[in-house]
Design a protein around this motif. Sequence first.
Motif, PDB file in Angstrom:
ATOM      1  N   LEU A 199      93.875  -9.972  16.831  1.00 14.10           N
ATOM      2  CA  LEU A 199      93.421  -8.665  16.373  1.00 14.10           C
ATOM      3  C   LEU A 199      92.126  -8.250  17.061  1.00 14.10           C
ATOM      4  O   LEU A 199      91.913  -7.067  17.330  1.00 14.10           O
ATOM      5  CB  LEU A 199      93.237  -8.673  14.854  1.00 14.10           C
ATOM      6  CG  LEU A 199      94.510  -8.745  14.024  1.00 14.10           C
ATOM      7  CD1 LEU A 199      94.168  -8.822  12.537  1.00 14.10           C
ATOM      8  CD2 LEU A 199      95.391  -7.535  14.280  1.00 14.10           C
ATOM      9  N   SER A 200      91.237  -9.205  17.326  1.00 14.46           N
ATOM     10  CA  SER A 200      89.962  -8.864  17.950  1.00 14.46           C
ATOM     11  C   SER A 200      90.133  -8.521  19.430  1.00 14.46           C
ATOM     12  O   SER A 200      89.302  -7.825  20.007  1.00 14.46           O
ATOM     13  CB  SER A 200      88.964 -10.001  17.783  1.00 14.46           C
ATOM     14  OG  SER A 200      89.413 -11.149  18.466  1.00 14.46           O
ATOM     15  N   GLN A 201      91.199  -8.989  20.075  1.00 15.20           N
ATOM     16  CA  GLN A 201      91.430  -8.719  21.492  1.00 15.20           C
ATOM     17  C   GLN A 201      92.034  -7.334  21.716  1.00 15.20           C
ATOM     18  O   GLN A 201      91.949  -6.800  22.811  1.00 15.20           O
ATOM     19  CB  GLN A 201      92.352  -9.772  22.094  1.00 15.20           C
ATOM     20  CG  GLN A 201      91.729 -11.143  22.185  1.00 15.20           C
ATOM     21  CD  GLN A 201      92.713 -12.188  22.665  1.00 15.20           C
ATOM     22  OE1 GLN A 201      93.882 -11.908  22.854  1.00 15.20           O
ATOM     23  NE2 GLN A 201      92.222 -13.408  22.859  1.00 15.20           N
ATOM     24  N   LYS A 202      92.624  -6.750  20.706  1.00  8.45           N
ATOM     25  CA  LYS A 202      93.261  -5.444  20.871  1.00  8.45           C
ATOM     26  C   LYS A 202      92.193  -4.365  20.965  1.00  8.45           C
ATOM     27  O   LYS A 202      91.195  -4.390  20.269  1.00  8.45           O
ATOM     28  CB  LYS A 202      94.180  -5.137  19.691  1.00  8.45           C
ATOM     29  CG  LYS A 202      95.424  -5.972  19.673  1.00  8.45           C
ATOM     30  CD  LYS A 202      96.339  -5.533  18.555  1.00  8.45           C
ATOM     31  CE  LYS A 202      97.608  -6.348  18.540  1.00  8.45           C
ATOM     32  NZ  LYS A 202      98.488  -5.939  17.460  1.00  8.45           N
ATOM     33  N   LYS A 203      92.448  -3.399  21.863  1.00  7.91           N
ATOM     34  CA  LYS A 203      91.547  -2.271  21.995  1.00  7.91           C
ATOM     35  C   LYS A 203      91.818  -1.298  20.860  1.00  7.91           C
ATOM     36  O   LYS A 203      92.963  -1.114  20.456  1.00  7.91           O
ATOM     37  CB  LYS A 203      91.791  -1.548  23.314  1.00  7.91           C
ATOM     38  CG  LYS A 203      91.197  -2.209  24.507  1.00  7.91           C
ATOM     39  CD  LYS A 203      91.381  -1.302  25.706  1.00  7.91           C
ATOM     40  CE  LYS A 203      90.665  -1.823  26.911  1.00  7.91           C
ATOM     41  NZ  LYS A 203      90.852  -0.933  28.063  1.00  7.91           N
TER      42      LYS A 203
END
Length: 154
Positions: A93-97
Amino acid sequence: MGCCFSSHQDSQKKPLIPDPNLNGVPGDDSEQNADSPPSNHRDEQALLTTILQQTALNIIDVSAVVSQGLEQREYMDRSRQYSTKLGVWSSTLSQKKPVPLPSLTGQPHQVLAADLVPCSDVQQVSKIAAYAYSAVSQIKVDSKEELVVQFAIP
């Protein structure tokens, strides 16, 4: 985990309330007389009893299930598995823009330069919004009985 549906698979689903014309004889309202209401009451009572019995068969009483205690080792294994899964999910989730806000038009200057919305349209929308607000504010929920009830299975 349990399932609230019956594990018994029918080849054909039965309706909860059977069709009154199932025997092929269509109901004729002209044949009803003063003696019909007690007959109808008995039919309704029998139908209600059938529905209650069918519902009682399909309900899983989770309060009657004996809970099994987990051993310390099993508890720790599950805790470790859940932590691992949570870590994987949080990293993805943190890697998604973040998704940019949608653009309603490619040429906003034309929208801003366009004629104003007629006053009658604004008044009509305001009137409809006031009616909707009035309707929503008048909704009241009267609790008639408890949401969770005990079923007595005969």
